[in-house]
Design a protein around this motif. Structure first.
Motif, PDB file in Angstrom:
ATOM      1  N   VAL A  19       0.845  -1.204   0.000  1.00  0.00           N
ATOM      2  CA  VAL A  19       0.000   0.000   0.000  1.00  0.00           C
ATOM      3  C   VAL A  19       0.881   1.256   0.000  1.00  0.00           C
ATOM      4  CG1 VAL A  19      -1.651   1.332   1.367  1.00  0.00           C
ATOM      5  CG2 VAL A  19      -1.976  -1.119   1.083  1.00  0.00           C
ATOM      6  N   GLY A  20       1.931   1.243   0.805  1.00  0.00           N
ATOM      7  CA  GLY A  20       2.840   2.393   0.862  1.00  0.00           C
ATOM      8  C   GLY A  20       3.451   2.671  -0.507  1.00  0.00           C
ATOM      9  N   MET A  21       3.811   1.604  -1.204  1.00  0.00           N
ATOM     10  CA  MET A  21       4.471   1.774  -2.501  1.00  0.00           C
ATOM     11  C   MET A  21       3.466   2.134  -3.608  1.00  0.00           C
ATOM     12  SD  MET A  21       7.321  -0.772  -3.947  1.00  0.00           S
ATOM     13  CE  MET A  21       7.450  -1.092  -5.683  1.00  0.00           C
ATOM     14  N   SER A  22       2.165   1.922  -3.325  1.00  0.00           N
ATOM     15  CA  SER A  22       1.166   2.138  -4.374  1.00  0.00           C
ATOM     16  C   SER A  22       1.046   3.604  -4.782  1.00  0.00           C
ATOM     17  CB  SER A  22      -0.200   1.625  -3.912  1.00  0.00           C
ATOM     18  OG  SER A  22      -0.696   2.468  -2.879  1.00  0.00           O
ATOM     19  N   VAL A  23       1.532   4.523  -3.963  1.00  0.00           N
ATOM     20  CA  VAL A  23       1.409   5.947  -4.313  1.00  0.00           C
ATOM     21  C   VAL A  23       2.644   6.465  -5.052  1.00  0.00           C
ATOM     22  CG1 VAL A  23      -0.161   6.473  -2.412  1.00  0.00           C
ATOM     23  CG2 VAL A  23       2.297   6.667  -2.046  1.00  0.00           C
ATOM     24  N   VAL A  24       3.630   5.571  -5.263  1.00  0.00           N
ATOM     25  CA  VAL A  24       4.887   6.001  -5.898  1.00  0.00           C
ATOM     26  C   VAL A  24       4.798   5.803  -7.416  1.00  0.00           C
ATOM     27  CG1 VAL A  24       7.371   5.572  -6.055  1.00  0.00           C
ATOM     28  CG2 VAL A  24       6.199   5.383  -3.845  1.00  0.00           C
ATOM     29  N   PRO A  25       4.993   6.870  -8.222  1.00  0.00           N
ATOM     30  CA  PRO A  25       4.957   6.710  -9.678  1.00  0.00           C
ATOM     31  C   PRO A  25       6.289   6.192 -10.224  1.00  0.00           C
ATOM     32  CG  PRO A  25       5.246   9.022  -9.104  1.00  0.00           C
ATOM     33  CD  PRO A  25       5.176   8.277  -7.805  1.00  0.00           C
ATOM     34  N   PHE A  26       6.197   5.260 -11.189  1.00  0.00           N
ATOM     35  CA  PHE A  26       7.410   4.745 -11.828  1.00  0.00           C
ATOM     36  C   PHE A  26       7.696   5.472 -13.146  1.00  0.00           C
ATOM     37  CE2 PHE A  26       9.123   1.129  -9.509  1.00  0.00           C
ATOM     38  CZ  PHE A  26       8.206   1.077  -8.480  1.00  0.00           C
ATOM     39  N   ALA A  27       6.699   6.167 -13.642  1.00  0.00           N
ATOM     40  CA  ALA A  27       6.831   7.010 -14.839  1.00  0.00           C
ATOM     41  C   ALA A  27       5.674   8.003 -14.760  1.00  0.00           C
ATOM     42  CB  ALA A  27       6.735   6.149 -16.089  1.00  0.00           C
ATOM     43  N   PRO A  28       5.724   9.095 -15.541  1.00  0.00           N
ATOM     44  CA  PRO A  28       4.609  10.050 -15.460  1.00  0.00           C
ATOM     45  C   PRO A  28       3.272   9.343 -15.708  1.00  0.00           C
ATOM     46  CG  PRO A  28       6.397  10.963 -16.761  1.00  0.00           C
ATOM     47  CD  PRO A  28       6.766   9.541 -16.474  1.00  0.00           C
ATOM     48  N   GLY A  29       2.370   9.407 -14.747  1.00  0.00           N
ATOM     49  CA  GLY A  29       1.050   8.797 -14.887  1.00  0.00           C
ATOM     50  C   GLY A  29       1.009   7.304 -14.615  1.00  0.00           C
ATOM     51  N   PHE A  30       2.171   6.675 -14.431  1.00  0.00           N
ATOM     52  CA  PHE A  30       2.211   5.226 -14.190  1.00  0.00           C
ATOM     53  C   PHE A  30       2.316   4.970 -12.689  1.00  0.00           C
ATOM     54  CE2 PHE A  30       3.960   0.962 -14.036  1.00  0.00           C
ATOM     55  CZ  PHE A  30       3.257   0.316 -15.034  1.00  0.00           C
ATOM     56  N   VAL A  31       1.165   4.916 -12.043  1.00  0.00           N
ATOM     57  CA  VAL A  31       1.122   4.774 -10.595  1.00  0.00           C
ATOM     58  C   VAL A  31      -0.183   4.051 -10.236  1.00  0.00           C
ATOM     59  CG1 VAL A  31       0.175   7.122 -10.403  1.00  0.00           C
ATOM     60  CG2 VAL A  31       1.161   6.059  -8.397  1.00  0.00           C
ATOM     61  N   VAL A  32      -0.130   3.242  -9.200  1.00  0.00           N
ATOM     62  CA  VAL A  32      -1.327   2.476  -8.814  1.00  0.00           C
ATOM     63  C   VAL A  32      -2.393   3.414  -8.260  1.00  0.00           C
ATOM     64  CG1 VAL A  32      -2.232   0.690  -7.271  1.00  0.00           C
ATOM     65  CG2 VAL A  32      -0.008   0.376  -8.373  1.00  0.00           C
ATOM     66  N   ALA A  33      -1.996   4.308  -7.365  1.00  0.00           N
ATOM     67  CA  ALA A  33      -2.977   5.207  -6.736  1.00  0.00           C
ATOM     68  C   ALA A  33      -2.386   6.606  -6.672  1.00  0.00           C
ATOM     69  CB  ALA A  33      -3.312   4.715  -5.329  1.00  0.00           C
ATOM     70  N   ASP A  34      -2.770   7.450  -7.625  1.00  0.00           N
ATOM     71  CA  ASP A  34      -2.225   8.813  -7.663  1.00  0.00           C
ATOM     72  C   ASP A  34      -3.068   9.701  -6.746  1.00  0.00           C
ATOM     73  OD1 ASP A  34      -0.676  10.922  -8.271  1.00  0.00           O
ATOM     74  OD2 ASP A  34      -1.522  11.279 -10.262  1.00  0.00           O
ATOM     75  N   LEU A  35      -2.878   9.520  -5.443  1.00  0.00           N
ATOM     76  CA  LEU A  35      -3.710  10.244  -4.474  1.00  0.00           C
ATOM     77  C   LEU A  35      -3.199  11.664  -4.259  1.00  0.00           C
ATOM     78  CD1 LEU A  35      -4.158   7.511  -1.704  1.00  0.00           C
ATOM     79  CD2 LEU A  35      -5.611   7.980  -3.676  1.00  0.00           C
TER      80      LEU A  35
END
Lengths: 338, 308
Positions: free
Chosen positions: B81-97
């Motif tokens: 869950v902690g890692m889900s807010v981290v983007p790996f590329a612009p717009g590529f993120v599980v949860a862009d909160l």
């Protein structure tokens, strides 16, 4: 099929050993720990082979039986540099190359060629449920008593911050990996602070395990520096090595600064000074000191667990024996703790 | 792009990262111990994990069985869950909160609860001491993190991790606030029970909260710890090292390279630095590290105000 595949892969891992160190058995176990095919574990729960090294007291046999039953299956017991004591029917004596014997037993255990050892004790609480008190714990109201033979914690005055937290009395040792082998302490703890201490059994004498580098290694381990400790131990075992690398490992780790000043001070020397002196002795720029004695149990009250462990590991073995007179006569047979 | 892709990538990175972290850990221990390094070191985590799986799981006398089972699962979930807010590329993120940093902070705080439950549930003295000690140190370490993360969020004027990464397009936060990175790495060590901040599973407690773990339970707890290490390295890379920003290489590759660097730094610190007794660490935290974190926050705040 999948299970046998797992077992085959597990066999290629180093043999997980829990060492039970007896009289004069420490140096041999420390040297064995440097062998790439074995891995010494800090707790019996992580081990599969119980290795008894050196003679142990008759009074420690009940503790050893309890320890044996704490190893998960599959498990085996090897007795090295001593003969198996009565009451350990499946134990095996090792003569000759112990690393090879351990590897063989390990492989047999993992592949199922060797049957796992049965429990030595019945799997039941040390005392019956007494059915007295609000919760059947045997005390008054919700407090006190010995549910299933374990004393229940009671609130007690705190020596440090005045918080009257529960005080808990339990025995630690004689084969707890973080204490010197053989030392059996009864500690009363509040949280992780030692309120009082008693020596129930003294540590075992270790005639050949006390070079300064080994002492440094034993202090580095409780500070979380297992790698550096092994390097010190390796140099001690080989009696040669690059002291500059050791010096860097010691200084850059901040080990000297991590130890609080004044901790474990007897006759003007605290643990920091002991560590410095041992290191200088190892480099040949200091000579052994003859220091006064006191009692280990007087040093422990008021210390946190980690400080108490540092203190217990901060003495030369002959001095530690003098610091640990048992608080009562040891009749050799009496069960100390359950 | 399907919303499932970032989720699959997240678990893939967590899994591969955990294996890499375990292999680096073995390698660092061997280097420190003066043992020879071999390519087989990379396979050791498999052997070790496998070994746990073939051994019996032992239950202690009167454990809190539910929490003992749940603790590793919850720890793993917190890492994911902690890692889900981290983007790996612009717009590529599980949860862009919008408040991604707050979600991360919640995961940090709940980690203290999970580690405590793990130590509590075995019903044994050494794990319980580890649990209490961790709470005592963990709470102060989490305070550090709050100051440091707010300081990192100030230039972005947003609590979203993607906005914080975007705000580092020209200057990484490590340049703006180098002590912030160091303080966050310390928090990382605390969240993953490692080295100088390992007060839960420490060697002086014979394994602490893990002292009674055996068999698959031990494998699960160790895997969860490694997953949290990967999660910390992802957050560190995003918040302080510019995330996916960097020249020549594609953004996701930069992100992975930075994560590997942070992993290596955390693993190195694990084996190279001594652990202070808890009282000494608490003094250090409250008298030196927390004031330093506050100072960083104040300086960044002043910089942002003056820049405006």
């Amino acid at each position: 099929m999948a299970v046998s595949g797992l077992a085959r892969l597990a066999t290629s891992a180093p043999a997980a050993i829990y060492p039970v160190v007896g009289k004069d058995g420490l140096a041999a176990v420390e040297d064995l720990s440097l062998h790439p095919a074995v891995s010494l574990q800090p707790t019996p729960r992580h081990a599969s082979v119980l290795l008894v090294s050196g003679e142990i007291r008759r009074g420690d046999h009940p503790a050893l039986r309890r320890l044996h039953d704490q190893l998960p299956h599959p498990r085996a017991t090897l007795w090295w540099r001593t003969t198996p004591a009565p009451g350990f029917p499946q134990a095996e004596n090792v003569e000759g190359d112990v690393a090879r014997a351990v590897e063989l037993v390990w492989r047999q255990l993992m592949t199922g060629e060797r049957r796992s050892e049965d429990n030595l004790l019945p799997d039941e609480p040390p005392a019956a449920w007494r059915g007295k008190g609000d919760h059947g714990q045997g005390g008054e109201g919700m407090m006190g008593g010995k549910p299933y033979g374990r004393p229940m914690a009671m609130t007690d005055e705190d020596q440090r911050d005045g918080l009257a937290l529960d005080a808990y009395t339990a025995c630690f040792g004689p084969f707890l990996s973080v204490l010197p082998p053989g030392l059996l302490l009864e500690l009363t703890l509040q949280g992780d602070v030692v309120q009082s201490a008693k020596v129930l059994r003294a540590p075992f004498a270790q005639a050949v395990a006390d070079e300064p580098l080994r002492r440094v290694a034993r202090l580095l381990r409780p500070l979380g520096l297992a790698g550096a400790a092994e390097r010190f131990q390796r140099t001690a075992a080989a009696q040669t090595g690059d002291l500059k690398i050791l010096d860097r490992a010691l200084r850059w780790s901040g080990a000297l600064h991590a130890i609080p000043p004044g901790l474990g001070e007897i006759a003007g020397e605290d643990i920091r000074a002991s560590l410095r002196r041992w290191w200088e002795q190892a480099q040949g720029i200091a000579s052994p000191a003859s220091l006064g004695d006191g009692r280990l149990v007087d040093l422990l009250p008021g210390l946190e667990w980690s400080e108490a462990i540092l203190v217990a590991n901060s003495f030369e073995y002959d001095r530690l024996l003098r610091l640990c007179p048992p608080d009562r006569e040891d009749d050799g047979d009496q069960e100390d703790c359950s | 792009m399907s919303a499932a892709v970032p989720i699959i990538v997240l678990f893939y990175v967590l899994g591969v990262g955990a294996w890499l972290a375990a292999a680096l850990d073995r390698a660092a221990l061997k280097l420190m111990a003066g043992r020879p390094l071999a390519a087989a070191t990379m396979a050791e985590p498999w052997r070790q994990g496998d070994l746990h799986l073939v051994r019996q799981r032992i239950w202690t006398e009167r454990p809190d069985a539910m929490n003992w089972l749940l603790a590793p699962a919850l720890y793993l979930i917190l890492a994911a869950v902690g890692m889900s807010v981290v983007p790996f590329a612009p717009g590529f993120v599980v949860a862009d909160l919008d408040a991604g940093i707050v979600l991360w902070g919640a995961c940090e705080a709940l980690t203290v609860v999970v580690v405590f439950l793990h130590g509590w549930s075995a019903n044994a003295p050494l794990p319980l001491i580890g649990a209490y000690r961790y709470v005592a140190i963990g709470l102060s370490a989490m305070l550090l993190s709050m100051f440091v993360l707010i300081a990192a969020a100030l230039p972005a004027e947003s609590l979203a991790v993607s906005a914080i990464v975007e705000s580092q397009a020209s200057v990484w936060n490590v340049v703006r606030q180098p002590p912030g990175l160091l303080l966050f790495l310390m928090l990382g060590l605390s969240l993953t029970l490692r080295g100088p901040f390992d007060y839960a599973d420490a060697s002086d407690l014979a394994g602490g909260t893990s002292a009674e773990d055996s068999g698959p339970a031990r494998a699960a707890w160790q895997a969860a710890r490694l997953a949290m290490l990967v999660s910390v390295s992802a957050m560190t890379s995003a918040v302080f090292l510019g995330g996916y920003h960097g020249p020549w290489l594609p953004g996701p590759v930069w992100m992975l390279v930075k994560m590997a660097g942070v992993l290596a730094a955390l693993v190195g610190a694990t084996h190279m630095l001594a652990r202070l007794p808890p009282a000494r660490m608490l003094t250090l935290l409250w008298t030196v590290l927390l004031p330093l974190a506050f100072l960083v926050l104040a300086l960044v705040g002043a910089e942002v105000l003056l820049w405006k």
